[in-house]
Write an enzyme that holds these catalytic residues in place. Structure first.
Site, PDB file in Angstrom:
ATOM      1  N   CYS A  34       0.995  -1.061   0.025  1.00  0.00           N
ATOM      2  CA  CYS A  34      -0.032  -0.102  -0.119  1.00  0.00           C
ATOM      3  C   CYS A  34       0.569   1.058  -0.187  1.00  0.00           C
ATOM      4  O   CYS A  34       1.519   1.586  -0.730  1.00  0.00           O
ATOM      5  CB  CYS A  34      -0.945   0.056   1.262  1.00  0.00           C
ATOM      6  SG  CYS A  34      -2.374   1.075   1.083  1.00  0.00           S
ATOM      7  N   ILE A  35       0.628   2.114   0.962  1.00  0.00           N
ATOM      8  CA  ILE A  35       1.473   3.129   1.060  1.00  0.00           C
ATOM      9  C   ILE A  35       3.088   3.002   1.695  1.00  0.00           C
ATOM     10  O   ILE A  35       3.935   3.991   1.359  1.00  0.00           O
ATOM     11  CB  ILE A  35       0.775   4.294   1.955  1.00  0.00           C
ATOM     12  CG1 ILE A  35       1.730   5.611   1.834  1.00  0.00           C
ATOM     13  CG2 ILE A  35       0.817   3.800   3.474  1.00  0.00           C
ATOM     14  CD1 ILE A  35       1.322   6.616   0.550  1.00  0.00           C
TER      15      ILE A  35
END
Length: 224
Positions: free
Chosen positions: A136-137
């Site tokens: 994800c991030i």
């Protein structure tokens, strides 16, 4: 011997900690592959606490290690005690806690700073040529620390399916090579031993996010 993998959490909850489904998927896939997960989190205050019903910050104060222990069922260690010598790999699930508690990406983007403790751990695994998995991030941490690395946060063109695609552009400005990928895929940077997958950077069904994390975990273990 089962491979020992450190899983670094950043709290409990998508808006102010680790994304719970991502963290759970990492632990499930490690278990399925016969690896031993060791969960860590920094013993620090959260940047803030978000009411996940209203999506708004509250006046509460919480601790990242204490909140992360909810996901780890209490079986967790202070990040300060992590010894890279006894571990085969590192995996960091996503969630806004990565951008708020492990770094200041949420408020400063590409000009962010990364927690000294977190940066030291990432550099230690990298220097030991041990693989690092990023969901994800969390690839922004690698983009900031390892210029020239290759990672993915999914796609670099914003649309309904990819609402956070501007993250890829910011990472490119740091000198990182962003590789577009599908949510079920993982990208491997063999030179830097980094494996990344977009997870909830994509507006996708949860089972596809789970499958992408499985791809990432398998590639990390293959490199370990």
């Amino acid at each position: 011997m089962a491979k020992r993998v450190a899983v670094l959490l950043a709290g409990c909850g998508v808006f102010d900690g680790s994304e719970i489904h991502e963290a759970s998927a990492v632990l499930v896939h490690l278990s399925r592959e016969g690896a031993q997960a060791e969960v860590y989190a920094p013993n620090i205050p959260q940047m803030h606490v978000v009411d996940h019903v209203k999506g708004q910050p509250t006046a509460e104060q919480r601790n990242v290690l204490v909140e992360s222990a909810r996901i780890a069922r209490g079986n967790i260690k202070d990040l300060a005690t992590l010894d890279v010598k006894g571990l085969d790999a590192l995996i960091i699930p996503g969630g806004f806690g990565v951008a708020k508690n492990l770094s200041t990406w949420a408020t400063q983007g590409k000009n962010c700073s990364i927690s000294k403790e977190v940066e030291a751990v990432l550099r230690a695994f990298h220097a030991a040529h041990k693989p690092i998995g990023l969901c994800c991030i969390s690839p922004v941490l690698a983009a900031k620390i390892f210029p020239g690395c290759e990672v993915t946060v999914g796609h670099d063109t914003e649309c309904e399916q990819w609402p956070y695609a501007k993250t890829a552009e910011a990472m490119k400005e740091l000198g990182c090579r962003h590789v577009n990928s599908q949510v079920t895929e993982a990208h491997v940077d063999a030179r830097n031993r980094l494996v990344s997958t977009s997870a909830f950077m994509c507006n996708a069904p949860i089972h596809q996010v789970h499958d992408g994390i499985g791809s990432m975990v398998r590639e990390v273990l293959r490199l370990a």
